[in-house]
Motif scaffolding. Structure first.
Motif, PDB file in Angstrom:
ATOM      1  N   ALA A 222       0.837  -1.194   0.000  1.00  0.00           N
ATOM      2  CA  ALA A 222       0.000   0.000   0.000  1.00  0.00           C
ATOM      3  C   ALA A 222       0.875   1.249   0.000  1.00  0.00           C
ATOM      4  O   ALA A 222       0.587   2.224  -0.677  1.00  0.00           O
ATOM      5  N   VAL A 223       1.928   1.176   0.788  1.00  0.00           N
ATOM      6  CA  VAL A 223       2.832   2.319   0.899  1.00  0.00           C
ATOM      7  C   VAL A 223       4.256   1.813   0.871  1.00  0.00           C
ATOM      8  O   VAL A 223       4.576   0.828   1.532  1.00  0.00           O
TER       9      VAL A 223
ATOM     10  N   LYS B 178      -1.356  -4.012   2.774  1.00  0.00           N
ATOM     11  CA  LYS B 178      -2.785  -3.824   2.959  1.00  0.00           C
ATOM     12  C   LYS B 178      -3.260  -4.459   4.262  1.00  0.00           C
ATOM     13  O   LYS B 178      -2.772  -5.524   4.645  1.00  0.00           O
TER      14      LYS B 178
ATOM     15  N   VAL C 249       2.321   5.641  -2.970  1.00  0.00           N
ATOM     16  CA  VAL C 249       1.147   5.375  -2.148  1.00  0.00           C
ATOM     17  C   VAL C 249       0.048   4.886  -3.073  1.00  0.00           C
ATOM     18  O   VAL C 249      -0.245   5.546  -4.071  1.00  0.00           O
ATOM     19  N   ALA C 250      -0.500   3.725  -2.774  1.00  0.00           N
ATOM     20  CA  ALA C 250      -1.522   3.103  -3.616  1.00  0.00           C
ATOM     21  C   ALA C 250      -1.012   2.956  -5.056  1.00  0.00           C
ATOM     22  O   ALA C 250      -1.777   2.976  -6.008  1.00  0.00           O
TER      23      ALA C 250
ATOM     24  N   ILE D  49      -6.318   8.229  -0.481  1.00  0.00           N
ATOM     25  CA  ILE D  49      -5.945   8.262   0.932  1.00  0.00           C
ATOM     26  C   ILE D  49      -6.987   9.011   1.757  1.00  0.00           C
ATOM     27  O   ILE D  49      -7.758   9.813   1.243  1.00  0.00           O
TER      28      ILE D  49
ATOM     29  N   ILE E  86      -6.063   3.536   1.984  1.00  0.00           N
ATOM     30  CA  ILE E  86      -4.924   3.868   2.842  1.00  0.00           C
ATOM     31  C   ILE E  86      -5.286   5.062   3.724  1.00  0.00           C
ATOM     32  O   ILE E  86      -5.883   6.034   3.257  1.00  0.00           O
TER      33      ILE E  86
ATOM     34  N   VAL F 208      -7.901  -2.010   4.975  1.00  0.00           N
ATOM     35  CA  VAL F 208      -7.304  -0.681   4.858  1.00  0.00           C
ATOM     36  C   VAL F 208      -5.913  -0.695   5.480  1.00  0.00           C
ATOM     37  O   VAL F 208      -5.712  -1.253   6.559  1.00  0.00           O
ATOM     38  N   ALA F 209      -4.954  -0.117   4.777  1.00  0.00           N
ATOM     39  CA  ALA F 209      -3.614   0.038   5.333  1.00  0.00           C
ATOM     40  C   ALA F 209      -3.574   1.345   6.113  1.00  0.00           C
ATOM     41  O   ALA F 209      -4.056   2.369   5.635  1.00  0.00           O
TER      42      ALA F 209
END
Lengths: 317, 377
Positions: free
Chosen positions: A7-8, A32, A66-67, A82, A159, A189-190
């Motif tokens: 996710a990141v 994730k 990110v994503a 986000i 995220i 969700v991360a």
């Protein structure tokens, strides 16, 4: 975001303000459904890192995604994916609960058919039923924070970046807030959440310890405990304590031993004395052993130890 | 630009204005106050100038001169005195702004030579009033002269027409009643719009920075254009409402004659509204605290609009360098247009130049404003 990409992730992420380096070559990876705690003293670079990941600050050096979107080159795509809660409360105090939600739903282009359901969910999550028409500035801290979280998840972002979301919130409200975080993580969700409450670090799947802009250590709470101590901690109930301390001080595999109240604390490393062998080892030296129990050092101790004793991990991480 | 986000932004901003007593006061009370103050208080007409009369002779001729002053509404006799020192005293106390002294041999000189000196003294601490009062005095004396000359001619057996009287008949166009209020009030609309528009928008971005809400806002996918237009929509509407109110008050309350086209008035007012909103927004983006932003907005809108737009001080009376500078003052174009529409009924053929000026100004300001806001901390 493809299914197996993190996710990141951040690679050598750096932010300099004039001559001051706020974030120094930081590497990070969040999967994730993972809750990662961002721990460190004030001024360690937590907020700066989060702001870079949200595209609010341009990195001086390094990259982050990110994503699946590059934070430097595709900040708008990042923002679509986000939810962000800034350190300082930043909803509109002169708008009501309902109006704030309505505004952010509009800004996030929540489809009209989903609007009422999402808003109802956010209101019930924040526990604000019946207070929809209250001006937000009249709400207590815990409610404000939960509403802020509600606003940040209206568009169902994969995220979440939460910058000290529980600071200044009473303990009861803080626990409720963490329940919400775990519910969201369970849904995939991360979440990167910074905090300076050490006990909150325990609630995280993994912890990123940051100090002076550098990542000092990253791992699960138990991994960090082990790493900081160089082994596992045991609490030994025995007499006489002095002789036991002396005996353990020379034993192989004992990283550290110390008197702790009326008991003995010993850290057992690998390749030496094991916990099972301890009672016999001490009995042979005419020490009466009551019990040997694994003990948990406080994370605060762990952090102090990691920050003070392992400067080399800075370069390594 | 996404319409859903734009509307969300506009609605939020409108709610905030509605809940902010200070903004609401600026939006609603300011026009009322300004219109009243400037409509009733500001007048460039000078009437009833207090006059001190020192008639040393007190003859029929001298009294007829004094009568002509009394008869005009421009002067009011405040003192009739009998010494030179009395004039000085009255002026020192501010009880009179002008004085006339009729010499003791006035009628004798007049009948002997056909002309006689008459002394007029003005308190020139207020230069503007003095200039105008001097003009009035000359007018009054000219009238008195005519009467006296006619009588003198008759008494000397000459035909009055042979003495060569010149009868000046001034003809006034466009502002037939010569009311300075008719000239001032259309310009007041520009002042109010500049004040209200730029004041309100100067707070809009700086307020978000000051309250910390900006950080949340820029973490969302909202675009700078959506922020700008979303925020300007409610202020644009407020500006148009205020302008409509002021224009209606001008036409129906103060009875400023309106000869022009409502359509042109609307379009140019909207353009001017855009310019001042854009300026306020630009300031707000640059200055991240509300107080500073509103001060700068005041400086950049009120000052040029009151001083350099031709609203009170005629541009063609300014030094050449300042006249050039007025082309940079957006209100100049609007004030010109307003006056022309109200008093002359001018149409597009006469007004294309100032309208083009406004269009160019609006385009440049909005372009700059659109580029100014960055979604970065």
């Amino acid at each position: 975001m493809s299914s197996d990409s993190p996710a990141v992730w951040a690679d050598g992420l750096t932010k300099r303000f004039a001559s001051f380096t706020a974030v120094d070559h930081l590497n990070l990876r969040i999967e994730k459904g993972e809750v990662v705690g961002f721990i460190g003293p004030n001024g360690a670079g937590k907020s700066t890192t989060i702001r870079m990941l949200c595209g609010l600050l341009r990195p001086s050096e390094g990259r982050a995604s990110v994503a699946g979107f590059d934070v430097g080159r595709q900040p708008e795509e990042v923002r679509e994916h986000i939810g962000y809660m800034s350190q300082k409360f930043s909803l509109y105090g002169d708008l009501t609960v309902h109006e704030n939600l309505r505004f952010f739903a509009g800004i996030y282009r929540v489809p009209h058919r989903d609007l009422s359901e999402r808003m109802r969910f956010a209101i019930s999550m924040a526990g604000l039923e019946g207070r929809e028409d209250a001006l937000v500035r009249t709400l207590a801290g815990g409610w404000k924070q939960r509403l802020a979280l509600g606003c940040a998840i209206l568009h169902r972002p994969p995220i979440l970046f939460l910058d000290e979301p529980t600071s200044g919130v009473e303990p009861e409200a803080r626990r409720r807030f963490w329940d919400l975080i775990h519910e969201l993580a369970a849904g995939g969700v991360a979440i990167l959440v910074s905090t300076h409450y050490m006990e909150e670090a325990e609630y995280c799947n993994r912890i990123a310890l940051i100090n002076g802009g550098r990542l000092v250590a990253m791992g699960t709470p138990s991994e960090l405990r082990q790493r900081s101590l160089g082994g596992d901690l045991f609490e030994i109930d025995c007499v006489p304590l002095g002789a036991a301390l002396k005996a353990l001080g020379t034993a192989q595999g004992v990283v550290e031993a110390a008197i702790f109240g009326d008991k003995l604390h010993a850290v057992l490393g690998e390749g030496g004395l094991s916990a099972e062998e301890l009672p016999r080892f001490l009995a042979e030296r005419e020490i009466r052993v009551g019990s040997v129990r694994p003990a948990k050092p406080s994370l605060e101790d762990v952090f102090v130890r990691l920050v003070s004793t392992t400067p080399e991990t800075r370069a390594a991480s | 630009m996404n319409i859903q986000r734009l509307l969300a932004m506009a609605y939020k901003e409108a709610l905030q204005v509605w809940r902010d007593p200070r903004s609401l006061a600026v939006a609603l009370l300011m026009p009322l106050m300004q219109m009243g103050l400037l409509g009733y208080g500001v007048s460039l007409d000078i009437k009833h100038v207090p006059l001190c009369v020192y008639d040393q002779e007190n003859s029929q001729a001298s009294r007829s001169v004094v009568d002509s002053f009394t008869a005009s509404s421009w002067f009011t006799i405040s003192h009739t005195i009998s010494s030179e020192a009395g004039i000085r005293r009255a002026m020192d106390r501010g009880e009179c702004a002008a004085a006339i002294v009729i010499p003791v041999d006035f009628s004798r000189t007049l009948s002997a030579t056909g002309s006689a000196p008459l002394q007029a003294i003005f308190d020139a601490t207020d230069v503007n009033t003095t200039n105008i009062a001097m003009g009035y005095a000359q007018g009054v004396v000219a009238q008195a002269n005519a009467a006296l000359t006619a009588r003198w001619a008759a008494s000397h057996g000459a035909q009055p027409s042979l003495v060569g009287q010149v009868d000046l008949e001034p003809s006034v166009w466009f502002n037939e009643t010569l009311e300075s209020r008719d000239f001032i009030i259309p310009g007041v609309v520009a002042v109010i719009l500049a004040l209200v528009g730029a004041q309100l928008t100067s707070l809009t971005i700086s307020r978000e920075w000051e309250r910390g809400t900006m950080e949340q806002l820029i973490s969302t996918p909202v675009t700078p254009l959506e922020v700008m237009f979303g925020k300007l929509i409610p202020y644009f509407a407020i500006g148009l409402l205020d302008a409509a109110f002021c224009l209606a008050v001008a036409a129906f309350w103060f009875h400023v004659p309106f000869h022009g086209s409502v359509g042109i008035l609307f379009v140019t007012t909207a353009l001017f509204d855009l310019v001042v909103l854009g300026i306020g927004y630009l300031i707000s983006v640059r200055i991240r605290n509300q107080l500073g932003a509103s001060q700068v907005a005041l400086l950049l809108t009120m000052l040029p609009t009151t001083l350099l737009s031709g609203y009170t001080f005629p541009i063609d009376q300014m030094p050449a360098a300042i006249q050039v500078l007025t082309y940079a003052v957006y209100s100049r174009y609007y004030v010109t247009i307003l006056r022309a529409i109200f008093l002359k009924g001018s149409g597009l053929t006469d007004l294309w130049a100032p309208i083009l000026g406004l269009v160019a100004y609006a385009a440049i300001i909005i372009w700059l404003a659109a580029r100014a806001f960055r979604k970065q901390l």
